[in-house]
Design a protein around this motif. Structure first.
Motif, PDB file in Angstrom:
ATOM      1  N   ARG A  86      14.151   1.341  48.745  1.00 26.68           N
ATOM      2  CA  ARG A  86      15.455   1.770  49.267  1.00 26.68           C
ATOM      3  C   ARG A  86      16.296   2.369  48.159  1.00 26.68           C
ATOM      4  NH1 ARG A  86      20.031   1.185  52.417  1.00 26.68           N
ATOM      5  NH2 ARG A  86      18.953   0.768  54.357  1.00 26.68           N
ATOM      6  N   GLU A  87      16.198   1.787  46.907  1.00 28.94           N
ATOM      7  CA  GLU A  87      16.971   2.318  45.791  1.00 28.94           C
ATOM      8  C   GLU A  87      16.302   3.565  45.193  1.00 28.94           C
ATOM      9  OE1 GLU A  87      17.128  -0.993  43.194  1.00 28.94           O
ATOM     10  OE2 GLU A  87      18.571  -2.140  44.413  1.00 28.94           O
ATOM     11  N   GLY A  88      14.969   3.567  45.224  1.00 28.77           N
ATOM     12  CA  GLY A  88      14.248   4.716  44.639  1.00 28.77           C
ATOM     13  C   GLY A  88      14.429   6.006  45.441  1.00 28.77           C
ATOM     14  N   TRP A  89      14.443   5.880  46.770  1.00 29.76           N
ATOM     15  CA  TRP A  89      14.629   7.068  47.642  1.00 29.76           C
ATOM     16  C   TRP A  89      15.829   6.815  48.543  1.00 29.76           C
ATOM     17  CZ3 TRP A  89      11.888  11.187  46.381  1.00 29.76           C
ATOM     18  CH2 TRP A  89      10.634  11.053  45.814  1.00 29.76           C
ATOM     19  N   PRO A  90      17.047   6.812  47.992  1.00 30.74           N
ATOM     20  CA  PRO A  90      18.215   6.477  48.810  1.00 30.74           C
ATOM     21  C   PRO A  90      18.457   7.482  49.935  1.00 30.74           C
ATOM     22  CG  PRO A  90      18.893   7.353  46.661  1.00 30.74           C
ATOM     23  CD  PRO A  90      17.412   7.115  46.584  1.00 30.74           C
ATOM     24  N   GLU A  91      18.049   8.765  49.764  1.00 33.15           N
ATOM     25  CA  GLU A  91      18.322   9.770  50.793  1.00 33.15           C
ATOM     26  C   GLU A  91      17.506   9.533  52.062  1.00 33.15           C
ATOM     27  OE1 GLU A  91      15.590  11.824  47.698  1.00 33.15           O
ATOM     28  OE2 GLU A  91      17.081  10.213  47.818  1.00 33.15           O
ATOM     29  N   VAL A  92      16.419   8.720  51.950  1.00 34.29           N
ATOM     30  CA  VAL A  92      15.623   8.416  53.140  1.00 34.29           C
ATOM     31  C   VAL A  92      15.516   6.896  53.311  1.00 34.29           C
ATOM     32  CG1 VAL A  92      14.301  10.546  53.221  1.00 34.29           C
ATOM     33  CG2 VAL A  92      13.539   8.708  51.728  1.00 34.29           C
ATOM     34  N   ALA A  93      16.615   6.178  52.942  1.00 32.09           N
ATOM     35  CA  ALA A  93      16.613   4.708  52.983  1.00 32.09           C
ATOM     36  C   ALA A  93      16.357   4.190  54.383  1.00 32.09           C
ATOM     37  CB  ALA A  93      17.946   4.166  52.440  1.00 32.09           C
ATOM     38  N   ASP A  94      17.010   4.802  55.376  1.00 33.51           N
ATOM     39  CA  ASP A  94      16.831   4.330  56.751  1.00 33.51           C
ATOM     40  C   ASP A  94      15.390   4.501  57.199  1.00 33.51           C
ATOM     41  OD1 ASP A  94      19.495   3.709  56.789  1.00 33.51           O
ATOM     42  OD2 ASP A  94      20.110   5.559  57.834  1.00 33.51           O
ATOM     43  N   PHE A  95      14.809   5.646  56.820  1.00 34.18           N
ATOM     44  CA  PHE A  95      13.417   5.905  57.208  1.00 34.18           C
ATOM     45  C   PHE A  95      12.497   4.830  56.614  1.00 34.18           C
ATOM     46  CE2 PHE A  95       9.253   7.803  56.481  1.00 34.18           C
ATOM     47  CZ  PHE A  95       8.946   8.335  57.727  1.00 34.18           C
ATOM     48  N   ASN A  96      12.704   4.512  55.317  1.00 30.33           N
ATOM     49  CA  ASN A  96      11.852   3.526  54.655  1.00 30.33           C
ATOM     50  C   ASN A  96      12.139   2.096  55.128  1.00 30.33           C
ATOM     51  OD1 ASN A  96      10.209   5.174  53.057  1.00 30.33           O
ATOM     52  ND2 ASN A  96      11.863   5.478  51.567  1.00 30.33           N
ATOM     53  N   ASP A  97      13.374   1.814  55.550  1.00 33.94           N
ATOM     54  CA  ASP A  97      13.665   0.500  56.124  1.00 33.94           C
ATOM     55  C   ASP A  97      12.784   0.262  57.347  1.00 33.94           C
ATOM     56  OD1 ASP A  97      15.509  -0.054  54.197  1.00 33.94           O
ATOM     57  OD2 ASP A  97      17.271   0.423  55.430  1.00 33.94           O
ATOM     58  N   ASN A  98      12.657   1.299  58.153  1.00 32.17           N
ATOM     59  CA  ASN A  98      11.830   1.177  59.350  1.00 32.17           C
ATOM     60  C   ASN A  98      10.366   0.971  58.982  1.00 32.17           C
ATOM     61  OD1 ASN A  98      11.413   1.430  62.338  1.00 32.17           O
ATOM     62  ND2 ASN A  98      10.255   3.253  61.682  1.00 32.17           N
ATOM     63  N   VAL A  99       9.923   1.710  57.932  1.00 37.26           N
ATOM     64  CA  VAL A  99       8.533   1.576  57.489  1.00 37.26           C
ATOM     65  C   VAL A  99       8.264   0.128  57.067  1.00 37.26           C
ATOM     66  CG1 VAL A  99       6.914   2.235  55.672  1.00 37.26           C
ATOM     67  CG2 VAL A  99       8.247   3.991  56.854  1.00 37.26           C
ATOM     68  N   MET A 100       9.166  -0.466  56.258  1.00 34.01           N
ATOM     69  CA  MET A 100       8.978  -1.830  55.769  1.00 34.01           C
ATOM     70  C   MET A 100       9.012  -2.827  56.930  1.00 34.01           C
ATOM     71  SD  MET A 100       8.379  -1.553  52.635  1.00 34.01           S
ATOM     72  CE  MET A 100       8.403  -3.312  52.293  1.00 34.01           C
ATOM     73  N   LYS A 101       9.895  -2.589  57.856  1.00 33.09           N
ATOM     74  CA  LYS A 101      10.015  -3.501  58.998  1.00 33.09           C
ATOM     75  C   LYS A 101       8.733  -3.529  59.799  1.00 33.09           C
ATOM     76  CE  LYS A 101      12.741  -4.178  63.203  1.00 33.09           C
ATOM     77  NZ  LYS A 101      13.855  -3.674  64.045  1.00 33.09           N
ATOM     78  N   VAL A 102       8.208  -2.326  60.091  1.00 32.92           N
ATOM     79  CA  VAL A 102       7.000  -2.238  60.908  1.00 32.92           C
ATOM     80  C   VAL A 102       5.796  -2.763  60.144  1.00 32.92           C
ATOM     81  CG1 VAL A 102       5.422  -0.633  62.072  1.00 32.92           C
ATOM     82  CG2 VAL A 102       7.882  -0.339  62.308  1.00 32.92           C
TER      83      VAL A 102
END
Length: 988
Positions: A86-102
Motif C-alpha cells: 500500500r505504501e510502495g504503490w500509493p496511487e493504486v492502494a485501493d486496487f492492491n487492498d482488494n488483491v490482498m483481501k482476496v
C-alpha cells in the motif's frame, strides 16, 4: 546473522544478493533465519523466474520481487523492495487492498490489459498489464501471502489502439472516396479476405470477411448478367498477369442493384503460379445513375438539338463533355468522339488570342455549375485548326429531380460576322464623311493604277517589237564582226576597231535585254533561291562595282523563306539598284541591303495591283539625295532618267520593274529629298527546297561536221549564221521560212540539227515546224533562236520544258557551245532509242562489247537526269553483265552510295542539283578507291586536278565505248591508275 544453511534458497541474481543483504528485522517478516520454509520456498521460486513476479507477504503485503519485476518498477526500485504494497504503490492502494483481501482469503484474481496509472519515474504514466494473483500457503495450510505475476502489455495495447485509429481513418477515407474497401484472395488456398463493408455488399457475412471465405461465396453476390464476364476477366488476370479492371453489378439481398468498379492485380510465386489476388472496389452506383440520367436527357434532346443552328454542349458535374450537337461540331471543328470525357474548356477555350493560357478558374462559363446560376456573354473560342473566333454564349446548370446541379448546358454561336457588321456600322456612323472621301480617293487610285498598267502594257508591246528588230540587226553586225576578226588577225589596229565595235554590240544587246525585261517578254529560267545566301554571294561583286567609299551593310532575317526567280536577272536587278544608289550618293555613303519575310494583305494588294499572300522582301536603301514625288511617279518609265544626258539609258529601274512583275512580284519605292531612297522588291514565297546553283559555263570552242538547217526570215541574219556555222566546220542548209524548211526536211536529206528563229512570217510557226521535223526525222535535234520570243516557246514568262533557246545576239563562242551541247544530248538519245530491247538483245557472250575486255561483274551507280539516256545506258550495263543502280540526280545518288556497295560511278557532268565533279568528290570521300566515269557531251570538259584519274566517256557512246570506259576506271587503284588506250583522263 543467518548461516549458510538458512540462505541456501537464494540464488546469485541481483535480487538474490539484495535479499541476502537486506535488513529484514525492520519489517514484520523478521530476520531470514526465522522465516518459515513456505516463505523461503516461494522466494526461491520467484527469484529464479524470468517472468516479473512479486510476493506480497503477510497482512501488510511486504514486497519481495525478482530481477524482471525490478525493471518493471522503474524508478521505484530499490526503495520499493521490502516495503508494504500500500505504501510502495500509493496511487493504486485501493486496487492492491482488494488483491490482498482476496488473496489472503484463499481466492485468485486475473486481469488482462488492466489499465493503471503508475508513478514509476515521478510522473503519472498510463500502463496496461496482464495480472495473475494466487495465494501462498504457510506450514499450517493457511494463506500467508499473495504471489503476483505481472506482465506489462502497454506497447501492444498502444499499437492496437494506433492500428484501430488507422483503420478508422482508412474507413473515413474510403467512405469519402466512395470506396467500398479492399480484398485479398489467397488463390492457392482459395481464401478470400475483405473489409466488412465489402463483404456485406457482396451479401457475405462481414465476420467471414475478416476470417476468410471461398471466392465462390462472393461470386454469388454478382448480378447473374455479369457473372460470366467477371469470371472470364478474373481467369484472364490469373493466366496472363494483366491488370484487372471491371465495372459490374451486385444484386443485393433486398433486390436492389449496386454498381461497383473493381481494380486489382495478381502476384505470382517463384514457379509462376498465382499466389495472391489483391485489389480495391469503389461504389459507382451514384455515378452510373447520373450517367444514365444524362444519357436519357441526351437521347430526349438529340432530335431537337441536331436540327438547330445553335451550337449546344452538355457537360457532367466534372465539366467533362458528354454531348455536342452537329452545330457544335461544325462550330469547333471537333467531333463528339474527340471531346467526350474531356473538360470543354481544355478543348475550345484554353488560350487567349494573345497566346497566353486561359485558366479554368477565370472562365465565366465554368461558374454556371459551381455557383448554380446562369452565365451569358461573349468569349473567344479556339478552333481545331488553331484559329480564334468570337462566340456569344449562355451557360446554365442542369439539375436532377431534387434540384441539385449535376452538369452544365452551353449554347453558343459564332458572332464573327455580327461583330464585323457591328463594328462596321459603328465606324460607318462615326466616320461617314471620312469614308465617303476615302472611297472616292480609292476609286481615283485604282483608276490611276489601271491607266498606269495599260500604259506599261502598251510600252511593253512596243519595246518587245523594237527589241526583236534590234536584236536581229545586232546579230548581223555581231556575226560579221566576229568573222571579220579572223580575217584581220595580226593587224593590231584593225583588231582593236573590231573589238570596239563588238563592245558596242554588247552594249546594244544589254539595252535590248533591258527593253525585254521592262516589257516582261524576256524568257526566264527561274530557280528556287534563298535570297539571303544569294546576297552574301554577291559581296565581292558589289564592292568592286561601288568602290571603297561606299559602306555596304547586309541585314538577313532569320528563317528566311525561299523564292523562285531567275538568278541572273535578280543579280542584274540588285546590281542596277546598287549602282543607282551609288550615283545618288555621289560615290560616298552607306548602302543597306535587307532580306526578310513579308505578308501583303488584301487591302495593300488591292491598292497596289498585286496578289495578297506571303513574299520574300528584298530592300535596297541608300543615304543619297532622295527624290521628290513628281520624280517618283515616273521612275519606272522607260528611258526616263534623272542623270545628265549621256550618263544613263533610263532603262535600269524599268528593267527591274519588268523583271519583278514578270516573276509574279511587286516593287515599291520610298524616297524623300535629303533622306535617301529605299527600293523594296517582293517576290512570291515558295515551299520547295533551294536549288543548287552551278556554273555551267563550258570549255573552249569546238566545231563539227554535222548537217545543220538554218531557218531565218531576215536575210542578213541568216547569212551571218550560215557563215559562222560554216566557219566552225558544219555542213549548212538554209531556208527563209518554216514552209521552205519543211520542204527541205521532206526531201530526204539527212539533217542533224534544226536551227530556227522563233518569230517568222507565214502560216507555220516555228514550234509546229519543230514538231513536224521530229515526226519525219526522229533523230533530229532542235535549237531555237530569237531576239524576242513572244509566247511561242515561252509561257508564264518561262521556257517550255525541254526547249533549247539561244537568245540573239549571240557570239561565235555562244553559238558553238550551244550547238555542241544540243547535238551531244540528241545523239545519245538517238543511240538509246536505237538499242534493241532486253528480250531481243543478243546474249552477253555474243555482243561485240564482250570482246573488248575480259569483264568482271561490277556494281555500277548510273547518274543521268535525261530519262531516255539513263534507261538505255542501264540496259547496256545490264547487257555487259553488271548490276545497275540508277539515280536522276546527285542527292539520290549519294543516298544510294550510303546503303549499297558500289564499284564504279558513271555520272553526267551537268546534273540538276549538283555538278557531276562535286558528286564524284563526295563519292570518293565516302568510298575511297571508287572508279569514276564522266559521261558527257563535251569532250573538252575538265573535272579538276583531284579527279585526274577519272575516265571520260563522250556522248554519243556505243556499248563498246561504255565497256572500255568501265574497264579503264576499274583497272587500277586511284593512286596509280594507268591511262587506258581507248579512254582518257577527265582532267585533260
Amino acid at each position: 546473522m543467518a548461516d549458510a544453511t538458512d540462505l541456501a534458497f537464494l540464488d546469485d541474481s541481483e535480487m538474490g544478493r539484495l535479499t541476502r543483504n537486506y535488513d529484514w528485522s525492520r519489517t514484520s517478516l523478521g530476520p531470514i533465519s526465522r522465516w518459515p520454509q513456505s516463505l523461503k520456498t516461494a522466494v526461491g521460486i520467484l527469484l529464479r523466474s524470468p517472468v516479473p513476479i512479486v510476493l506480497l507477504w503477510g497482512p501488510d503485503g511486504v514486497m519481495i520481487y525478482n530481477d524482471a519485476y525490478s525493471g518493471f518498477a522503474g524508478g521505484r526500485h530499490p526503495a520499493l523492495f521490502g516495503s508494504k504494497v500500500r505504501e510502495g504503490w500509493p496511487e493504486v492502494a485501493d486496487f492492491n487492498d482488494n488483491v490482498m483481501k482476496v488473496g489472503l482469503s484463499g481466492g485468485t484474481l486475473s486481469y488482462r490489459d488492466q489499465e493503471l496509472t503508475l508513478y514509476r519515474r515521478g510522473v503519472p504514466e498510463q500502463v496496461w498489464m496482464n495480472l495473475d494473483y494466487s495465494p501462498v500457503l504457510d506450514e499450517s495450510g493457511r494463506p500467508a501471502g499473495v504471489l503476483a505475476i505481472v506482465v506489462e502489455t502497454t506497447e501492444r495495447v498502444l499499437a492496437q489502439q494506433a492500428l484501430a485509429k488507422t483503420k478508422e481513418r482508412l474507413s473515413y477515407a474510403l467512405n469519402a472516396a466512395g470506396m467500398v474497401g479492399t480484398f485479398d484472395w489467397h488463390v492457392q488456398t482459395d481464401t478470400f479476405y475483405s473489409d466488412a463493408r465489402f463483404a456485406a455488399l457482396f451479401s457475405v457475412d462481414p465476420e467471414k470477411g475478416e476470417t476468410g471465405a471461398p471466392i465462390a461465396a462472393y461470386f454469388a453476390g454478382i448480378h447473374p448478367g455479369d457473372r460470366e464476364r467477371i469470371g472470364e476477366a478474373v481467369n484472364r488476370t490469373l493466366e496472363t498477369g494483366e491488370k484487372y479492371a471491371q465495372e459490374y453489378r451486385l444484386l443485393q439481398r433486398d433486390g436492389t442493384v449496386r454498381w461497383i468498379d473493381a481494380r486489382g492485380e495478381c502476384l505470382f510465386d517463384d514457379d509462376g503460379k498465382p499466389l495472391r489476388f489483391l485489389g480495391t472496389v469503389v461504389d459507382i452506383t451514384e455515378r452510373k445513375r447520373i450517367e444514365e440520367q444524362l444519357a436519357e436527357t441526351t437521347r430526349r434532346l438529340d432530335a431537337i438539338l441536331n436540327n438547330t443552328t445553335m451550337a449546344v454542349f452538355m457537360m457532367d458535374d466534372r465539366q467533362q463533355c458528354v454531348y455536342m450537337n452537329k452545330a457544335a461540331e461544325s462550330l469547333t471543328g471537333y467531333t463528339l468522339a474527340e471531346t467526350q470525357g474531356r473538360p470543354l474548356h481544355d478543348v475550345v477555350h484554353h488560350t487567349r488570342p494573345d497566346g497566353t493560357p486561359y485558366p479554368l478558374c477565370e472562365c465565366p462559363i465554368d461558374r454556371a455549375l459551381p455557383e448554380n446560376n446562369q452565365e451569358q456573354g461573349e468569349e473567344i473560342f479556339v478552333h481545331k485548326d488553331g484559329s480564334f473566333y468570337p462566340v456569344a454564349f449562355t451557360a446554365s446548370p442542369i439539375r436532377d429531380g431534387t434540384g441539385r446541379p449535376i452538369g452544365t448546358v452551353i449554347e453558343a454561336r459564332n458572332i464573327e460576322q455580327e461583330l464585323r457588321a457591328r463594328a462596321a456600322l459603328e465606324a460607318f456612323n462615326a466616320t461617314l464623311e471620312q469614308r465617303v472621301a476615302e472611297a472616292i480617293a480609292e476609286r481615283d487610285k485604282v483608276e490611276a493604277l489601271l491607266r498606269q498598267s495599260q500604259k506599261m502594257e502598251a510600252l511593253g508591246q512596243l519595246t518587245g517589237g523594237v527589241a526583236h528588230d534590234f536584236n536581229n540587226l545586232l546579230q548581223v553586225i555581231s556575226g560579221n564582226l566576229q568573222l571579220l576578226a579572223r580575217d584581220v588577225a595580226g593587224n593590231e589596229r584593225a583588231e582593236t576597231r573590231v573589238q570596239n565595235a563588238l563592245a558596242g554590240v554588247s552594249r546594244g544587246s544589254k539595252l535590248a535585254s533591258q527593253l525585254l525585261a521592262f516589257g516582261r517578254r524576256q524568257p526566264l529560267e527561274p530557280k528556287v533561291v534563298n535570297i539571303g545566301r544569294f546576297i552574301k554571294g554577291m559581296g565581292d561583286m558589289l564592292r568592286r562595282a561601288l568602290g571603297e567609299e561606299i559602306e555596304i551593310e547586309t541585314v538577313i532575317s532569320g528563317g528566311l523563306w525561299n523564292t523562285q526567280v531567275d538568278p541572273g536577272q535578280i543579280e542584274n536587278a540588285i546590281l542596277n539598284l546598287a549602282i543607282n544608289a551609288r550615283d545618288a550618293m555621289d560615290g560616298r555613303g552607306r548602302l543597306t541591303i535587307e532580306a526578310g519575310n513579308a505578308l501583303l494583305d488584301d487591302r495593300y494588294a488591292l491598292q497596289h495591283d498585286v496578289a495578297a499572300g506571303q513574299y520574300v522582301m528584298l530592300a535596297v536603301t541608300d543615304t543619297g539625295c532622295g527624290m521628290p514625288p513628281e520624280i517618283l511617279e515616273r521612275v519606272f518609265d522607260p528611258f526616263f532618267s534623272t542623270k545628265p544626258e549621256g550618263k544613263g539609258t533610263g532603262l535600269g529601274l524599268s528593267m527591274v520593274y519588268g523583271f519583278v512583275r514578270q516573276s509574279g512580284g511587286h516593287i515599291k519605292i520610298y524616297s524623300e529629298v535629303g533622306q535617301g531612297t529605299t527600293v523594296k522588291i517582293y517576290l512570291p514565297r515558295v515551299h520547295d527546297c533551294e536549288d543548287v546553283l552551278t556554273d555551267l559555263r563550258t570549255t573552249p570552242v569546238r566545231g563539227g561536221t554535222e548537217t545543220i538547217l538554218v531557218v531565218e526570215d531576215d536575210e542578213d541574219v541568216r547569212e551571218t549564221a550560215v557563215a559562222l556555222l560554216s566557219d566552225l566546220g558544219y555542213r549548212v542548209l538554209k531556208a527563209r521560212d518554216a514552209t521552205s524548211a519543211l520542204t527541205i526536211i521532206e526531201s530526204g536529206i539527212d539533217i542533224d540539227l534544226l536551227f530556227t528563229d522563233v518569230v517568222m512570217p507565214g502560216p507555220m510557226r516555228s514550234p509546229e515546224l519543230a514538231r513536224k521535223a521530229r515526226a519525219r526525222l526522229p533523230h533530229i535535234a532542235v535549237l531555237f533562236t530569237s531576239g524576242y520570243t513572244e509566247n511561242a516557246i515561252v509561257h508564264g514568262g518561262r521556257l517550255d520544258p525541254g526547249v533549247e533557246l539561244l537568245p540573239k545576239p549571240y557570239s561565235r563562242e555562244d553559238l558553238a557551245r550551244k550547238i555542241r551541247h544540243v547535238l551531244a544530248n540528241q545523239q545519245q538519245r538517238n543511240r538509246a532509242a536505237s538499242l534493241p530491247s532486253r528480250a531481243e538483245a543478243p546474249s552477253h557472250a555474243q555482243t561485240p562489247a564482250a570482246e573488248v575486255v575480259n569483264v568482271t561483274s561490277w556494281t555500277v551507280l548510273l547518274v543521268e537526269d535525261d530519262e531516255l539516256i539513263r534507261s538505255s545506258t542501264a540496259e547496256m550495263l545490264a547487257e555487259l553483265g553488271h548490276t545497275v543502280l540508277q539515280a536522276a540526280g546527285a542527292t539520290s545518288a549519294l543516298k544510294a552510295l550510303e546503303s549499297n556497295p558500289v564499284d564504279i560511278l558513271v555520272t553526267d557532268i551537268g546534273l540538276p542539283d549538283l555538278p557531276g565533279g562535286e558528286l564524284a568528290r563526295r563519292a570518293l570521300a565516302a568510298r575511297p578507291g571508287l572508279g569514276i566515269v564522266f559521261a558527257t557531251g563535251d569532250e573538252a570538259v575538265s573535272a579538276g586536278q583531284d579527279l585526274e584519274k577519272a575516265v571520260l566517256l563522250v556522248k554519243p557512246y556505243a556499248i563498246q565505248d561504255l565497256a572500255q570506259a568501265l574497264a579503264s576506271a576499274a583497272s587500277a587503284p586511284p593512286s596509280d591508275k594507268a591511262e587506258p588506250s581507248s579512254a582518257r583522263s577527265a582532267s585533260q
